[in-house]
Motif scaffolding. Sequence first.
Motif, PDB file in Angstrom:
ATOM      1  N   TYR A 162      37.666  60.921   4.953  1.00 35.23           N
ATOM      2  CA  TYR A 162      36.889  60.236   3.919  1.00 35.23           C
ATOM      3  C   TYR A 162      35.421  60.168   4.318  1.00 35.23           C
ATOM      4  CZ  TYR A 162      35.411  56.640   0.603  1.00 35.23           C
ATOM      5  OH  TYR A 162      34.754  55.961  -0.383  1.00 35.23           O
ATOM      6  N   SER A 178      38.956  58.538  -3.767  1.00 33.97           N
ATOM      7  CA  SER A 178      39.124  57.244  -3.122  1.00 33.97           C
ATOM      8  C   SER A 178      39.762  57.415  -1.750  1.00 33.97           C
ATOM      9  CB  SER A 178      40.016  56.333  -3.973  1.00 33.97           C
ATOM     10  OG  SER A 178      41.340  56.850  -4.023  1.00 33.97           O
ATOM     11  N   MET A 179      39.616  56.391  -0.915  1.00 42.05           N
ATOM     12  CA  MET A 179      40.222  56.417   0.409  1.00 42.05           C
ATOM     13  C   MET A 179      41.738  56.559   0.296  1.00 42.05           C
ATOM     14  SD  MET A 179      39.815  56.218   3.696  1.00 42.05           S
ATOM     15  CE  MET A 179      40.724  55.776   5.173  1.00 42.05           C
ATOM     16  N   GLU A 180      42.310  55.892  -0.671  1.00 37.95           N
ATOM     17  CA  GLU A 180      43.759  55.943  -0.851  1.00 37.95           C
ATOM     18  C   GLU A 180      44.221  57.353  -1.201  1.00 37.95           C
ATOM     19  OE1 GLU A 180      47.317  53.929  -3.579  1.00 37.95           O
ATOM     20  OE2 GLU A 180      45.232  53.320  -3.843  1.00 37.95           O
ATOM     21  N   SER A 181      43.464  58.033  -2.072  1.00 41.01           N
ATOM     22  CA  SER A 181      43.852  59.393  -2.458  1.00 41.01           C
ATOM     23  C   SER A 181      43.697  60.360  -1.292  1.00 41.01           C
ATOM     24  CB  SER A 181      43.029  59.868  -3.657  1.00 41.01           C
ATOM     25  OG  SER A 181      41.658  59.992  -3.319  1.00 41.01           O
TER      26      SER A 181
END
Length: 228
Positions: A162, A178-181
């Motif tokens: 990221y 996003s960080m989650e993705s």
Amino acid sequence: MRRPGRIAIDGPAGSGKSTIGEQLARHLGYLYIDTGAMYRALTWLALREGVNIHDGPALAKLAQHADIAISRPKIHDGRQYTVTVRGQDVTWDIRSAPVTYAVSIASAHKEVRAIMVARLRAMAQQDGVVMVGRDIGAVVLPDAELKIFLTASLEERARRRYAELVERLGKHNPALPSMESVLQDIQLRDYNDRDNLRQAPDAIVINTDHLSIPQVLEVIYSYLESRK
């Protein structure tokens, strides 16, 4: 003992192997070969020409006639190397989201890997090579004089990836995932690469979770010094 002519560095996505490999090669004056770039270049060509990435034989046929080359960077735009496909510079094109999504699928076919491994071994015949991948020490260059296996936790690898994207795209770029993705993408790549990631039994294992890039390099330099 003389300095090793061929150095293999393996590890999962986001373990730092590309950055470590490039800086180590630069320090030693060696050629840096990112094997992932070879598979990305083939995947880029397959997507461009409409070849089904799930079709192993079709991809293998494409690989046989794909003129893919990796050379030292000739343009100073942040690249670690220059990748060409049939003479076209695709160094940054192979880092696109569609290629990143498809490369693990395309590279999983045994017939494709057989062709690419043969080409990578031929590239490593010259003295002074740092080759980075997932099975270099175990499969591609089992006789490499020095083998390194880098590892890190899933969360740390996602954090690093990221940060790289933020630096490349900009914090407020709408294209920034996003960080989650990013974490989910690395989990998916780990799953797709589960059969290809192999640690050589004689590899030096370095957990990079709490180590900076200079610290990891210092560990490797210490091994090089101990071999002299």
